[in-house]
Scaffold this active site. Sequence first.
Site, mmCIF file in Angstrom:
data_model
loop_
_atom_site.group_PDB
_atom_site.id
_atom_site.type_symbol
_atom_site.label_atom_id
_atom_site.label_comp_id
_atom_site.label_asym_id
_atom_site.label_seq_id
_atom_site.Cartn_x
_atom_site.Cartn_y
_atom_site.Cartn_z
ATOM 1 N N TYR A 198 0.891 -1.182 0.097
ATOM 2 C CA TYR A 198 0.048 0.125 -0.046
ATOM 3 C C TYR A 198 0.834 1.515 -0.119
ATOM 4 O O TYR A 198 1.811 1.322 0.863
ATOM 5 C CB TYR A 198 -0.826 0.171 1.231
ATOM 6 C CG TYR A 198 -1.640 1.400 1.283
ATOM 7 C CD1 TYR A 198 -2.346 1.875 0.485
ATOM 8 C CD2 TYR A 198 -1.207 2.074 2.267
ATOM 9 C CE1 TYR A 198 -2.993 3.028 0.647
ATOM 10 C CE2 TYR A 198 -1.714 3.464 2.575
ATOM 11 C CZ TYR A 198 -2.697 4.006 1.629
ATOM 12 O OH TYR A 198 -3.305 5.132 1.959
ATOM 13 N N GLY A 199 0.418 2.136 -0.841
ATOM 14 C CA GLY A 199 1.307 3.366 -1.158
ATOM 15 C C GLY A 199 1.839 4.085 0.126
ATOM 16 O O GLY A 199 2.989 4.378 0.280
ATOM 17 N N LYS A 207 5.739 9.630 3.573
ATOM 18 C CA LYS A 207 5.538 9.588 5.010
ATOM 19 C C LYS A 207 6.695 9.114 5.976
ATOM 20 O O LYS A 207 7.159 9.875 6.975
ATOM 21 C CB LYS A 207 4.288 8.943 5.670
ATOM 22 C CG LYS A 207 3.149 9.139 4.812
ATOM 23 C CD LYS A 207 2.560 10.426 5.063
ATOM 24 C CE LYS A 207 1.133 10.657 4.615
ATOM 25 N NZ LYS A 207 0.585 12.067 4.980
ATOM 26 N N SER A 249 -5.164 13.026 8.506
ATOM 27 C CA SER A 249 -5.461 12.503 7.294
ATOM 28 C C SER A 249 -6.959 12.632 6.725
ATOM 29 O O SER A 249 -7.948 12.400 7.894
ATOM 30 C CB SER A 249 -5.162 11.150 7.399
ATOM 31 O OG SER A 249 -3.521 11.321 7.517
ATOM 32 N N CYS A 251 -9.094 15.082 6.118
ATOM 33 C CA CYS A 251 -9.877 16.014 6.518
ATOM 34 C C CYS A 251 -10.060 17.140 5.303
ATOM 35 O O CYS A 251 -10.305 18.262 5.621
ATOM 36 C CB CYS A 251 -9.158 16.800 7.667
ATOM 37 S SG CYS A 251 -9.624 15.959 9.266
ATOM 38 N N GLY A 252 -9.773 16.560 4.138
ATOM 39 C CA GLY A 252 -9.861 17.549 3.210
ATOM 40 C C GLY A 252 -8.650 18.586 2.640
ATOM 41 O O GLY A 252 -8.978 19.660 2.278
ATOM 42 N N ASN A 255 -8.443 19.059 -1.190
ATOM 43 C CA ASN A 255 -9.673 20.076 -1.447
ATOM 44 C C ASN A 255 -9.121 21.374 -1.269
ATOM 45 O O ASN A 255 -9.563 22.472 -1.896
ATOM 46 C CB ASN A 255 -10.793 19.588 -0.886
ATOM 47 C CG ASN A 255 -11.381 18.253 -1.114
ATOM 48 O OD1 ASN A 255 -11.030 17.793 -2.323
ATOM 49 N ND2 ASN A 255 -12.427 17.740 -0.580
ATOM 50 N N ASP A 278 0.081 18.021 0.925
ATOM 51 C CA ASP A 278 0.402 17.237 2.056
ATOM 52 C C ASP A 278 1.616 17.290 2.978
ATOM 53 O O ASP A 278 1.343 17.121 4.074
ATOM 54 C CB ASP A 278 0.549 15.601 1.369
ATOM 55 C CG ASP A 278 0.479 14.526 2.374
ATOM 56 O OD1 ASP A 278 -0.661 14.604 3.378
ATOM 57 O OD2 ASP A 278 0.806 13.638 2.452
ATOM 58 N N ARG A 372 -6.910 5.390 -4.033
ATOM 59 C CA ARG A 372 -6.146 6.398 -4.003
ATOM 60 C C ARG A 372 -5.870 6.715 -5.731
ATOM 61 O O ARG A 372 -6.058 5.980 -6.606
ATOM 62 C CB ARG A 372 -4.731 6.368 -3.569
ATOM 63 C CG ARG A 372 -4.863 6.078 -1.977
ATOM 64 C CD ARG A 372 -5.109 7.445 -1.338
ATOM 65 N NE ARG A 372 -4.938 7.316 -0.047
ATOM 66 C CZ ARG A 372 -4.455 8.111 0.814
ATOM 67 N NH1 ARG A 372 -4.020 9.420 0.385
ATOM 68 N NH2 ARG A 372 -4.869 8.100 2.064
HETATM 69 C C1 OXD Z 1 -2.293 10.306 4.809
HETATM 70 C C2 OXD Z 1 -1.890 10.570 3.553
HETATM 71 O O1 OXD Z 1 -2.849 9.337 5.278
HETATM 72 O O2 OXD Z 1 -1.592 11.557 3.181
HETATM 73 O O3 OXD Z 1 -1.997 11.484 5.515
HETATM 74 O O4 OXD Z 1 -2.045 9.620 2.844
HETATM 75 MN MN MN Z 2 -1.458 12.801 4.360
#
Ligand code: OXD
Ligand code: MN
Length: 587
Positions: A198-199, A207, A249, A251-252, A255, A278, A372
């Site tokens: 998973y990415g 991250k 994570s 929360c928009g 957007n 991000d 995603r």
């Molecule tokens: C997160 C993401 O999980 O950006 O914060 O994928």
């Molecule tokens: Mn994130």
Amino acid sequence: MALTDNKYITDWVAEQVKLCKPDSVVWIDGSEEQLASIRAEGFATGELIKLNEEILPGCVYHRSALNDVARVEARTFICCEKQEDAGPTNNWMDPKEMREMLRGIYDGCMRGRTMYVIPYSMGIVGSPFAKYGIELTDSIYVVVSMAIMTRVGTDVYAAIVGDDYIKGLHAKADLDAEKRYIVHFPQDNTIMSVNSGYGGNVLLGKKCFALRIASCLGRDEGWLAEHMLILGVENPQGEVRYVCGAFPSACGKTNLAMLIPPELYRKKGYKVWTVGDDIAWLRIGADGRLYATNPENGFFGVAPGTGAKTNPNALAATRKNTIFTNVVRNLKDNTVWWEGLDKNPPEFGEDWLGNPWNGKTATEKGAQPNSRFTAPLSGCPCISDKVDDPAGVPISAIIFGGRRAHTAPLVFESFDWTHGVFVGSALASETTAATQGKIGVVRRDPMAMLPFCGYNMGDYFAHWLTMGDKIEERPKIFHVNWFRQDDEGNYLWPGFGDNMRVLEWVLDRCEGKAEAVDSPVGLLPREQDLNVEGLALKPGALTELLTVDKAVWKEEVKGLREFYAKFDRMPKALKEQLDQLETRLAE
Ligand code: OXD
Ligand code: MN
């Protein structure tokens, strides 16, 4: 053949080859030619599926394993020498023991597979702020994703001096969830990720490096690595002011980063430019201001909920050279679909598990809630022309925000930097699908960094306070909450593009052009200070949005006290802030 003669790289790669025992090793050069042949191999093995070249040129589909669709915080470790340096919010194991255990898992795990050596840069290659990494992986998905999310190429080898790079070893192994580990060794600049595809667990530049390891580098070198979007607001005079925003994570953030101002603002000439959605690396510039760069080169966004109404810019970014993971495949035209894209789900579809799925009759969701898109920054129509500027953009305001149904008002300003750091430390939100575990539970997520801070968060708060002492022209710090609800559970604020109205107040406050009133929690706009022209808010909604309910906040203080009690190293200045908040609430 190795593409570098840097012994610190070739010796390390040789060691990992000896451990993982791949059949072959491919050194990635970042050329389109090589990537095309790797994609072709992915199509042949089924790891990737080519999508409709006319409708979605350069786009591919990928599925991760059923048990492997989100970050695994319970299996993420910070293995520094002493447990107290990892702090109470990180999993820790003695680095030697961890290495021993991992050795057993990695041993021979790439037999029959190819190991790819990916040289990548977080930031512009050659800029003083760039940091370099090499990721070893047995996943074609990781190779093609890293080529979108980071800057991959042979110029990275040339830019690495000695052993000054982050070593990352990723192996899918058997995708065994019981032996899945995402491990950071900050003292050795090393990341080891195993048994996931998973990415969020395997694109190690994101991250793992740009937040967990980079937060440690920032502590040691005097800068900040933050889980923040960066956006620029252009006013009718053509001046652009930049804002960073930390939100837990899902929360928009994406957007908000790509917000389209309401027509009223567009007509006047307002525009919003995206620098990042991000991660922000924040450094103090020669002029004493705080500057932000986006170390990434792509978006790894949540697909469900992204549509022409909610985020047309993100949608546009996904129309070319994008990797879609775990969404619905439309078998009729070989395109993709997800909940919230439009009201026209495919009749002849395949859900994220690969089962036939008819969107007209289905009762189950077709796309995994954390499915995603991985899309290049360059495809976003509102991408800032400063995104490739190594100096970054000067930050006027820092905004913290979470999903809180009843506590936080729509927006408030902190009294000063120390109070702002306190507000960030108190950030909390309701959990969503981006992590494993229950959905809808309120969890404290200081600065939205709980899962991403690579060291003791008490020390991290102290580092924020020290940074404040060093910045001459400090950004103002705000808190927003787009998710406040009435007693029936209806959202009081429309959100999305209308958040521009809040940004306007925020930026006007930074320029001394807007009024505010005192409240126990911070400085609030008066109702007349927010431009709500053309908004169909329910009667009384604005008043409620700007109300601080003392009883609710007294409960919040109790929760915060419990949370603060976890930290031996909580700075005194923040404990005092909590006392002062309690006193103000009692007045
Ligand atoms: C997160 C993401 O999980 O950006 O914060 O994928
Ligand atoms: Mn994130």
